[in-house]
Design a protein around this motif. Structure first.
Motif, PDB file in Angstrom:
ATOM      1  N   VAL A 258       0.709  -1.175  -0.017  1.00 51.42           N
ATOM      2  CA  VAL A 258      -0.008  -0.073  -0.057  1.00 51.42           C
ATOM      3  C   VAL A 258       0.868   1.187  -0.009  1.00 51.42           C
ATOM      4  N   PHE A 259       1.608   1.094   0.961  1.00 52.39           N
ATOM      5  CA  PHE A 259       2.837   2.431   0.774  1.00 52.39           C
ATOM      6  C   PHE A 259       3.480   2.778  -0.320  1.00 52.39           C
ATOM      7  N   LEU A 260       4.052   1.563  -1.108  1.00 51.70           N
ATOM      8  CA  LEU A 260       4.549   1.771  -2.500  1.00 51.70           C
ATOM      9  C   LEU A 260       3.789   2.243  -3.183  1.00 51.70           C
ATOM     10  N   LEU A 261       2.497   1.546  -3.572  1.00 55.03           N
ATOM     11  CA  LEU A 261       1.492   1.893  -4.442  1.00 55.03           C
ATOM     12  C   LEU A 261       1.482   3.555  -4.297  1.00 55.03           C
TER      13      LEU A 261
ATOM     14  N   LEU B 133       2.293  -4.968  -7.440  1.00 54.39           N
ATOM     15  CA  LEU B 133       1.817  -4.700  -6.038  1.00 54.39           C
ATOM     16  C   LEU B 133       0.385  -5.253  -5.874  1.00 54.39           C
ATOM     17  N   PHE B 134      -0.245  -5.185  -7.016  1.00 51.71           N
ATOM     18  CA  PHE B 134      -1.861  -5.566  -7.035  1.00 51.71           C
ATOM     19  C   PHE B 134      -1.794  -6.929  -6.587  1.00 51.71           C
ATOM     20  N   ASN B 135      -0.988  -7.836  -7.277  1.00 51.59           N
ATOM     21  CA  ASN B 135      -0.908  -9.098  -6.983  1.00 51.59           C
ATOM     22  C   ASN B 135      -0.686  -9.506  -5.544  1.00 51.59           C
ATOM     23  N   VAL B 136       0.227  -8.622  -5.013  1.00 55.93           N
ATOM     24  CA  VAL B 136       0.547  -8.749  -3.495  1.00 55.93           C
ATOM     25  C   VAL B 136      -0.665  -8.426  -2.683  1.00 55.93           C
ATOM     26  N   LEU B 137      -1.476  -7.406  -3.019  1.00 56.38           N
ATOM     27  CA  LEU B 137      -2.683  -7.003  -2.194  1.00 56.38           C
ATOM     28  C   LEU B 137      -3.613  -8.417  -2.560  1.00 56.38           C
ATOM     29  N   ARG B 138      -3.805  -8.947  -3.704  1.00 59.01           N
ATOM     30  CA  ARG B 138      -4.597 -10.062  -3.740  1.00 59.01           C
ATOM     31  C   ARG B 138      -4.188 -11.227  -3.178  1.00 59.01           C
ATOM     32  N   GLY B 139      -2.820 -11.233  -2.615  1.00 57.55           N
ATOM     33  CA  GLY B 139      -2.381 -12.505  -1.772  1.00 57.55           C
ATOM     34  C   GLY B 139      -1.761 -13.747  -2.857  1.00 57.55           C
TER      35      GLY B 139
ATOM     36  N   VAL C  89      15.027  -0.005 -14.640  1.00 59.39           N
ATOM     37  CA  VAL C  89      14.680   0.696 -13.324  1.00 59.39           C
ATOM     38  C   VAL C  89      13.494  -0.034 -12.598  1.00 59.39           C
ATOM     39  N   ARG C  90      12.988  -1.110 -13.258  1.00 59.00           N
ATOM     40  CA  ARG C  90      12.185  -2.405 -12.630  1.00 59.00           C
ATOM     41  C   ARG C  90      10.688  -1.526 -12.448  1.00 59.00           C
ATOM     42  N   ILE C  91      10.506  -0.277 -13.237  1.00 58.84           N
ATOM     43  CA  ILE C  91       9.251   0.136 -13.101  1.00 58.84           C
ATOM     44  C   ILE C  91       7.996  -0.699 -13.585  1.00 58.84           C
ATOM     45  N   ASP C  92       8.454  -1.605 -14.638  1.00 60.10           N
ATOM     46  CA  ASP C  92       7.672  -2.390 -15.200  1.00 60.10           C
ATOM     47  C   ASP C  92       7.022  -3.667 -14.026  1.00 60.10           C
ATOM     48  N   GLU C  93       7.765  -3.830 -12.928  1.00 57.30           N
ATOM     49  CA  GLU C  93       7.317  -4.561 -11.938  1.00 57.30           C
ATOM     50  C   GLU C  93       6.360  -4.105 -10.938  1.00 57.30           C
ATOM     51  N   LEU C  94       6.081  -2.699 -10.857  1.00 56.70           N
ATOM     52  CA  LEU C  94       5.144  -2.022  -9.893  1.00 56.70           C
ATOM     53  C   LEU C  94       3.792  -2.672 -10.114  1.00 56.70           C
TER      54      LEU C  94
ATOM     55  N   LYS D 113       5.289 -18.158  -1.438  1.00 51.71           N
ATOM     56  CA  LYS D 113       4.562 -17.429  -2.220  1.00 51.71           C
ATOM     57  C   LYS D 113       5.764 -16.613  -3.070  1.00 51.71           C
ATOM     58  N   PRO D 114       5.466 -16.538  -4.588  1.00 49.40           N
ATOM     59  CA  PRO D 114       6.595 -15.716  -5.340  1.00 49.40           C
ATOM     60  C   PRO D 114       6.568 -14.538  -4.848  1.00 49.40           C
ATOM     61  N   GLY D 115       7.736 -13.643  -5.202  1.00 46.83           N
ATOM     62  CA  GLY D 115       7.780 -12.300  -4.799  1.00 46.83           C
ATOM     63  C   GLY D 115       8.059 -11.399  -5.920  1.00 46.83           C
ATOM     64  N   VAL D 116       7.802 -10.173  -5.532  1.00 48.23           N
ATOM     65  CA  VAL D 116       8.201  -8.723  -6.521  1.00 48.23           C
ATOM     66  C   VAL D 116       9.710  -8.840  -6.690  1.00 48.23           C
ATOM     67  N   THR D 117      10.192  -8.961  -5.585  1.00 52.68           N
ATOM     68  CA  THR D 117      11.633  -9.037  -5.443  1.00 52.68           C
ATOM     69  C   THR D 117      12.145 -10.328  -4.671  1.00 52.68           C
ATOM     70  N   GLY D 118      13.646 -10.641  -4.702  1.00 52.08           N
ATOM     71  CA  GLY D 118      13.830 -11.766  -4.013  1.00 52.08           C
ATOM     72  C   GLY D 118      15.280 -11.811  -3.895  1.00 52.08           C
ATOM     73  N   TRP D 119      15.900 -12.756  -2.936  1.00 52.45           N
ATOM     74  CA  TRP D 119      17.239 -13.184  -2.788  1.00 52.45           C
ATOM     75  C   TRP D 119      18.003 -13.320  -4.095  1.00 52.45           C
ATOM     76  N   ALA D 120      17.360 -14.257  -5.027  1.00 58.96           N
ATOM     77  CA  ALA D 120      18.055 -14.409  -5.935  1.00 58.96           C
ATOM     78  C   ALA D 120      18.213 -13.296  -7.175  1.00 58.96           C
ATOM     79  N   GLN D 121      16.930 -12.458  -7.025  1.00 58.32           N
ATOM     80  CA  GLN D 121      17.099 -11.413  -8.067  1.00 58.32           C
ATOM     81  C   GLN D 121      18.107 -10.343  -7.592  1.00 58.32           C
ATOM     82  N   VAL D 122      18.297 -10.248  -6.134  1.00 59.88           N
ATOM     83  CA  VAL D 122      19.409  -9.197  -6.026  1.00 59.88           C
ATOM     84  C   VAL D 122      20.869  -9.532  -6.085  1.00 59.88           C
TER      85      VAL D 122
END
Length: 459
Positions: A279-282, A364-370, A356-361, A402-411
Motif C-alpha cells: 500500500v505504501f509503495l502504491l 503490487l496488486f498481485n501482492v494485495l490480492r494475496g 529501473v524495474r518500473i515494469d514490475e510495479l 509465495k513468489p515475490g516482486v523481488t527476492g534473494w536470487a534477484q538481488v
C-alpha cells in the motif's frame, strides 16, 4: 560470519555499521553535552542523533555501501557515497531544524550532524578499499585436496577477501591431490595437530570420499572442543555464499537441519508486512506509474498492462500483472521464449522501465490480492517450470512460499535465460526458503533499491 535471525552476516560488516552509526550519535551527543548545560536538551539532541543514524543506515544500505566491495572500483564507491551524501546532508539539516528555535546552539549541533554524515561517507569509501590486515583475517583449514576442496577455495577467495586459507590437509583416501603441492599440509600430522599448530578458526570438511574410515570423527570432535568451528560443504556454502549448493547437498541435510519454518506466526507477520509495504509503495509510486502508462500508450498500440500465467504457492497458477514492455506480437508464434539481453522485442519505453524495474510495479496488486509476496522467488511460467522441475533437483521446493516482486536470487544474480542460470538462481531461492524471516525480507528490499539505482541485471 555471524548468524542473525537465520541469516549469515560478515562480522566486519556489522563492525562497520556499528562504527558509522556510533560516530553520528557520539558526535551529536558530545557537542550537545559541551555546548549545553540543560540535561533535557542533551537528551533531546541525542534522540535526534539516533534518528539520523537510523536514517543513514537505510540510505547507506540502499546505496549498496555495505555490500561486498572488493569487486567495486574506487570510482563506483565514490559515486555511491556521493549519492548517499546528497540525501544524507538534507536529511541531517532538516531533522535538526525541527529542534525548537529556542534550543541553545541549535546551529552548532546541526552543523556537527552534517559533518558527521560527511565523515561517515569518507569512512565508507576508505573502508571499502583499505588493505586487509592479516591480524584480523579468519584462518581456514580445508580438510580435503580434491575437486570439492578446490571449489571451496575458489569460492572463498572470490567471496571473502578477509578470509585466509592456511592450507589443505588431504584425507586418508585422497592419493592424487588436485591442489598445488605448496599449499598441502604435512600429512604426518593429525588433523587436530595441524589445526592447533596453525591456529585456525575454522575447518571446512571437503573430502572427495567420506566412506571407508576417511572421516576422522574423533579428531574433528577434538578440534570442536578446542573452539575451532567445523562445517561440512553444504553448511559452508550456505554460510559463505548465501546459497544452498544443489551439487553438495542431500535430502537428509535439508530434512534434519534447521530452517524451512513455515509456521502460522511467520505467515501472519509476512502477510502483514506485504499489505503495509505494498500500500505504501502504491501510494509513493502512483505518479511514476501514471507517467509510465502515458508513455506506453504514446509509443505503441496495444494493451497498457501485460498479464501472464505464472506458477505460485504450492504450484497453483495465477495471472501476474506488469506494464507492457514488449511489442504486442512479442510471441506471435505462440511459443514461450526467455527474455534475452538486448531483446529486439522490447520497446524503447520498455527498455527504460525494465532497467529501473518500473515494469514490475503493477505486481503490487498481485501482492494485495494475496497471490504474491513482496519478497520471494521469482514466479516462472508453467512451460518453463515443467522443464526446470524435470532437469533441476529440488526446484519444486521454491513453490513452498509465495513468489515475490523481488527476492534473494534477484538481488544476488543477474537475470538468467538458461537452465544453468536457473540452477544458480535456485540455489539462492533455496537459501531464502530455508532461512526467510522479516529481517531477511527487509535486507532484500534495501538491496533491491541498490539494484534499481545501478540498473544491475536488468533485461
Amino acid at each position: 560470519m555471524i548468524r542473525i535471525f537465520n541469516h549469515y552476516l560478515h562480522r566486519r560488516t556489522l563492525i562497520q555499521v556499528c562504527f558509522d552509526l556510533g560516530l553520528i550519535v557520539a558526535a551529536v551527543f558530545a557537542v550537545a553535552l559541551i555546548q549545553s548545560s540543560n540535561e533535557h536538551m542533551v537528551t533531546f539532541a541525542a534522540s535526534y542523533g539516533i534518528s539520523l543514524a537510523g536514517g543513514m543506515f537505510v540510505i547507506n544500505s540502499a546505496s549498496g555501501l555495505y555490500q561486498q566491495s572488493h569487486k567495486r572500483s574506487l570510482t563506483q564507491s565514490c559515486a555511491r557515497a556521493l549519492f548517499a551524501l546528497l540525501i544524507g546532508l538534507p536529511l541531517a539539516y532538516g531533522l535538526f531544524s525541527l529542534m525548537p528555535a529556542t534550543a541553545s546552539h541549535r546551529e552548532v549541533i546541526t552543523t556537527t550532524a552534517m559533518l558527521a554524515v560527511g565523515m561517515v561517507m569518507i569512512h565508507r569509501v576508505y573502508a571499502a578499499h583499505a588493505g586487509t590486515q592479516t591480524s584480523g583475517r579468519t584462518k581456514i583449514l580445508i580438510f580435503g585436496s580434491g575437486a570439492p576442496a578446490l571449489a571451496v577455495s575458489e569460492s572463498l577467495r572470490a567471496a571473502d577477501p578477509h578470509a585466509q586459507i592456511v592450507g589443505f590437509l588431504p584425507g586418508p583416501n585422497e592419493v592424487d591431490p588436485l591442489v598445488p603441492a605448496h599449499e598441502l599440509i604435512n600429512t604426518h600430522e593429525s588433523l587436530t595437530e595441524a589445526a592447533l599448530r596453525l591456529g585456525v578458526d575454522e575447518i571446512v570438511v571437503a573430502l572427495t570420499e567420506r566412506r571407508g574410515g576417511s572421516m576422522p570423527l574423533r579428531q574433528l570432535l577434538d578440534c570442536k572442543l578446542y573452539g575451532i568451528r567445523v562445517v561440512d560443504l553444504a553448511t559452508y556454502f550456505e554460510k559463505t555464499l548465501a546459497q544452498i549448493k544443489v551439487s553438495h547437498v542431500h535430502a537428509g541435510w535439508l530434512i534434519f537441519g534447521d530452517g524451512f519454518n513455515q509456521g502460522m506466526m511467520r505467515s501472519a507477520v509476512k502477510r502483514g508486512f506485504d499489505l503495509v509495504s505494498s500500500v505504501f509503495l502504491l501510494i509513493a509510486t502512483l505518479p511514476v506509474m501514471l507517467v509510465t502508462a502515458l508513455l506506453i500508450k504514446l509509443e505503441s498500440p496495444g494493451a497498457l498492462f501485460y498479464t501472464q500465467e505464472r506458477v505460485g504457492l504450492n504450484g497453483r497458477t495465477f495471472k501476474v500483472i506488469k506494464f507492457r514492455s514488449m511489442r504486442q506480437d512479442a510471441e506471435k508464434d505462440g511459443r514461450p521464449q526467455w527474455a534475452t539481453k538486448n531483446d529486439s522485442r522490447v520497446t524503447r519505453v520498455g527498455n527504460i522501465i525494465r532497467k529501473v524495474r518500473i515494469d514490475e510495479l503493477p505486481q503490487l496488486f498481485n501482492v494485495l490480492r494475496g497471490e504474491m509476496s513482496m519478497v520471494g522467488p521469482r514466479p516462472e511460467r508453467p512451460f518453463f517450470v515443467d522443464e526446470l522441475v524435470a532437469n533441476i533437483p529440488y526446484y519444486a521446493v521454491r513453490h513452498s512460499v509465495k513468489p515475490g516482486v523481488t527476492g534473494w536470487a534477484q538481488v544476488r544474480y543477474e537475470y538468467g535465460s538458461t537452465i544453468e542460470d536457473s540452477l544458480e538462481k535456485l540455489q539462492y531461492d533455496l537459501y531464502y526458503v530455508k532461512n526467510h524471516t522479516l529481517f531477511l525480507d527487509l535486507l532484500i528490499m534495501l538491496e533491491t533499491v541498490a539494484v534499481v539505482l545501478t540498473g544491475r541485471g536488468a533485461r
